[in-house]
Structures are given as structure tokens and as C-alpha cells.
Write a protein that holds these residues in place. Structure first.
Motif, mmCIF file in Angstrom:
data_model
loop_
_atom_site.group_PDB
_atom_site.id
_atom_site.type_symbol
_atom_site.label_atom_id
_atom_site.label_comp_id
_atom_site.label_asym_id
_atom_site.label_seq_id
_atom_site.Cartn_x
_atom_site.Cartn_y
_atom_site.Cartn_z
ATOM 1 N N LYS A 274 0.826 -1.210 0.000
ATOM 2 C CA LYS A 274 0.000 0.000 0.000
ATOM 3 C C LYS A 274 0.859 1.259 0.000
ATOM 4 C CE LYS A 274 -3.659 2.256 2.707
ATOM 5 N NZ LYS A 274 -4.512 2.144 3.931
ATOM 6 N N HIS B 246 2.774 1.706 -3.359
ATOM 7 C CA HIS B 246 1.924 2.256 -4.416
ATOM 8 C C HIS B 246 1.826 3.778 -4.292
ATOM 9 C CE1 HIS B 246 0.456 -1.023 -6.838
ATOM 10 N NE2 HIS B 246 0.167 -1.747 -5.773
ATOM 11 N N ARG B 247 1.624 4.249 -3.074
ATOM 12 C CA ARG B 247 1.500 5.696 -2.869
ATOM 13 C C ARG B 247 2.789 6.425 -3.246
ATOM 14 N NH1 ARG B 247 -1.540 6.120 3.058
ATOM 15 N NH2 ARG B 247 -3.600 5.369 2.385
ATOM 16 N N SER C 194 5.217 5.381 -5.184
ATOM 17 C CA SER C 194 5.570 5.225 -6.600
ATOM 18 C C SER C 194 4.869 6.245 -7.478
ATOM 19 C CB SER C 194 5.225 3.801 -7.077
ATOM 20 O OG SER C 194 3.820 3.591 -7.092
ATOM 21 N N HIS C 195 3.718 6.754 -7.031
ATOM 22 C CA HIS C 195 2.998 7.767 -7.805
ATOM 23 C C HIS C 195 3.600 9.158 -7.628
ATOM 24 C CE1 HIS C 195 -0.755 4.969 -7.649
ATOM 25 N NE2 HIS C 195 0.026 4.702 -8.679
ATOM 26 N N GLN C 196 4.569 9.276 -6.700
ATOM 27 C CA GLN C 196 5.184 10.566 -6.434
ATOM 28 C C GLN C 196 6.636 10.631 -6.917
ATOM 29 O OE1 GLN C 196 4.764 10.958 -2.180
ATOM 30 N NE2 GLN C 196 2.548 10.693 -2.237
ATOM 31 N N CYS C 197 7.087 9.604 -7.600
ATOM 32 C CA CYS C 197 8.460 9.585 -8.088
ATOM 33 C C CYS C 197 8.535 8.731 -9.342
ATOM 34 C CB CYS C 197 9.416 9.035 -7.023
ATOM 35 S SG CYS C 197 9.145 7.285 -6.661
ATOM 36 N N SER C 198 9.725 8.613 -9.900
ATOM 37 C CA SER C 198 9.901 7.853 -11.141
ATOM 38 C C SER C 198 10.507 6.469 -10.907
ATOM 39 C CB SER C 198 10.811 8.637 -12.102
ATOM 40 O OG SER C 198 12.081 8.856 -11.523
ATOM 41 N N TYR D 235 7.781 0.594 -8.908
ATOM 42 C CA TYR D 235 7.053 0.122 -7.730
ATOM 43 C C TYR D 235 7.748 -1.072 -7.086
ATOM 44 C CZ TYR D 235 3.710 -2.863 -5.300
ATOM 45 O OH TYR D 235 3.114 -3.705 -4.402
#
Length: 261
Positions: A41, A44-45, A47-51, A54
Motif C-alpha cells: 500500500k 503504491h502511494r 511510486s505515484h510521487q516519483c519515477s 514500484y
């Protein structure tokens, strides 16, 4: 579904107590498996804020989970998930900091920034002054809006000093460091809130069940010792603890769902 979740959580608490009393790789691995969803969890969070991929973040997160398992004290009366989150997320953030700059700039903008240094020097010699945004954009053959985004991205790539002034009051300046929250205080506050919730859940139990849980988890007595103190069999103590933990989880679930929403 609720009973299955209650059973998993009570099983997790029993394993945490067992690991605290007698650490072993086998018990630790079981705890990692039980809490793998928490790592996924958070991964996932982040990974959406960086490159970063995941999968890499997930693997790093397990290191934080293991550290949390090793340092968790069941007698402190806080939820393991609340205790583990800072360790898991912290490992991921350390990984990202080690990988490079905090802000990822597109390759095209990096190339434009390098080219702009040459173009700016040429325009200064030609114009005798600093070129404006329109002139720089024309020299680079891009739109003015994109040039401004390139400038802003390059500026934000550089870390700010914690001593940088963010506003000025009558007699003193407020720095960026002054506005940052105290992570240690926030953690203590969260632990205290969890402790109070746990205590309220304990207070809902009948006296004998509550005493059995407190003797085992808070005072570190064995089930046999507890059985001798309250005059029942060790099996009865185990059943009371199991039933008590399930009742506490049922009491806490609505509150946890409300705090997560």
C-alpha cells in the motif's frame, strides 16, 4: 470477512509477542507475510510521487517492516501498523534520496537548460543586458510558457536551506525550518492516540478477559502463570485472550476506518 480480519490481527499480535519474547527468523518471516499488504500500500502511494519502479520501492519497504518488527514493543499499547508506517516509508524515502535529486526533470528540459546557458551568454553580448523570457524562448525555438517551466523546474531542483526566510514578522523572521513539523512529536502523539484507543477497547471487555490480556501482553506473564493467578486452565486463558482480541478489533475497526478516510 470481518471475523477473518479479526483472526489475522489477533494472530499478528500473538506473533509479535512471541517474537519479542524469543526472536527467531521463522516468526519474523511470518510477521512479514502478514503485513506485506501494508508495504504494498505504501509502495503504491510513493511510486505515484516519483519515477522509481514500484517493485524496487516494495523491496526496500520490507527492510523498513523488518526494522519495525524488531523494535516493536507490544507492552506499549499501540497498533503495530501505526508503528510500522514511519519505518517503511522512511526506508523508501532514504532510498529515493540516495538515488539522486528530489525532483525529476524531463530529459528535454535538462537539455534545454544546458543550451540556454550558451544562448543567454550570446544574447547578453548582443543586447548588452539580460534577455527577457520572450527573447530566450525565441533563441531556443520554444514557447515562452515552456521556457518558464524549464526555469521553474531548474530552480526547484535545488534544495532550500532550512534557514531560508519564508515570512517576516515585526521583530523576527520565520524560517523554513520553523514551519516544518516535529516528526518525533508527531510520532509520540500518534502513539498516545493509539494507546488511548486501545485502552478504551480494553475497557469494553469483561473483567476476567481484560485481566488475562493485561497479564499476558502488558506484564509478560505466561498463560500458565495467568491461569494459576485467576484459577482457570491455560486453555481457558488462551480462549479468553483470543475472544478478547477479537472483541477489541471489532470495537476498533469503525474508528480505524474513520481515521483512514
Amino acid at each position: 470477512m470481518a471475523s477473518q480480519t479479526s483472526s489475522l490481527r489477533s494472530r499478528g499480535m500473538e506473533l509479535l509477542v512471541a517474537y519479542k519474547q524469543n526472536p527467531s527468523v521463522r516468526v519474523r518471516n511470518k510477521l512479514v507475510q502478514l503485513n506485506a499488504g501494508l508495504v504494498r500500500k505504501i509502495a503504491h502511494r510513493v511510486s505515484h510521487q516519483c519515477s522509481e519502479p514500484y517493485e524496487d520501492l516494495e523491496q526496500i519497504g520490507y527492510l523498513g517492516l523488518i526494522r519495525a518488527i524488531e523494535r516493536f514493543d507490544p507492552t506499549q499499547g499501540c497498533a503495530f501498523s501505526s508503528f510500522a508506517v514511519p519505518y517503511i516509508r522512511g526506508e523508501m524515502l532514504h532510498f529515493l534520496r540516495d538515488r539522486g535529486t528530489a525532483v525529476k526533470i524531463p530529459r528535454r528540459w535538462q537539455d534545454l537548460q544546458k543550451e540556454s546557458q550558451k544562448k543567454q551568454a550570446e544574447l547578453i553580448r548582443l543586447l548588452g543586458r539580460q534577455p527577457n523570457d520572450q527573447e530566450m524562448a525565441e533563441a531556443l525555438s520554444i514557447a515562452v510558457e515552456e521556457w518558464r517551466e524549464v526555469k521553474l523546474a531548474n530552480k526547484n531542483r535545488l534544495p532550500l536551506s532550512l534557514d531560508a526566510t519564508v515570512c517576516q514578522q515585526m521583530d523576527s523572521a520565520i524560517t523554513l525550518g520553523d514551519t516544518l513539523p516535529d516528526a518525533h512529536y508527531q510520532l509520540l502523539q500518534t502513539l498516545e492516540e493509539d494507546r488511548q484507543q486501545l485502552q478504551r477497547a480494553l475497557n469494553q471487555l469483561e473483567d476476567k478477559t481484560r485481566s488475562a490480556i493485561e497479564f499476558v501482553f502488558f506484564k509478560g506473564l505466561s498463560r500458565k502463570e495467568v491461569a494459576e493467578q485467576i484459577g482457570v486452565s491455560p486453555m481457558t486463558v488462551t480462549r479468553r485472550i483470543q475472544r478478547g482480541i477479537e472483541q477489541m478489533v471489532a470495537y476498533l475497526q469503525p474508528q480505524l476506518a474513520q481515521s483512514d478516510s
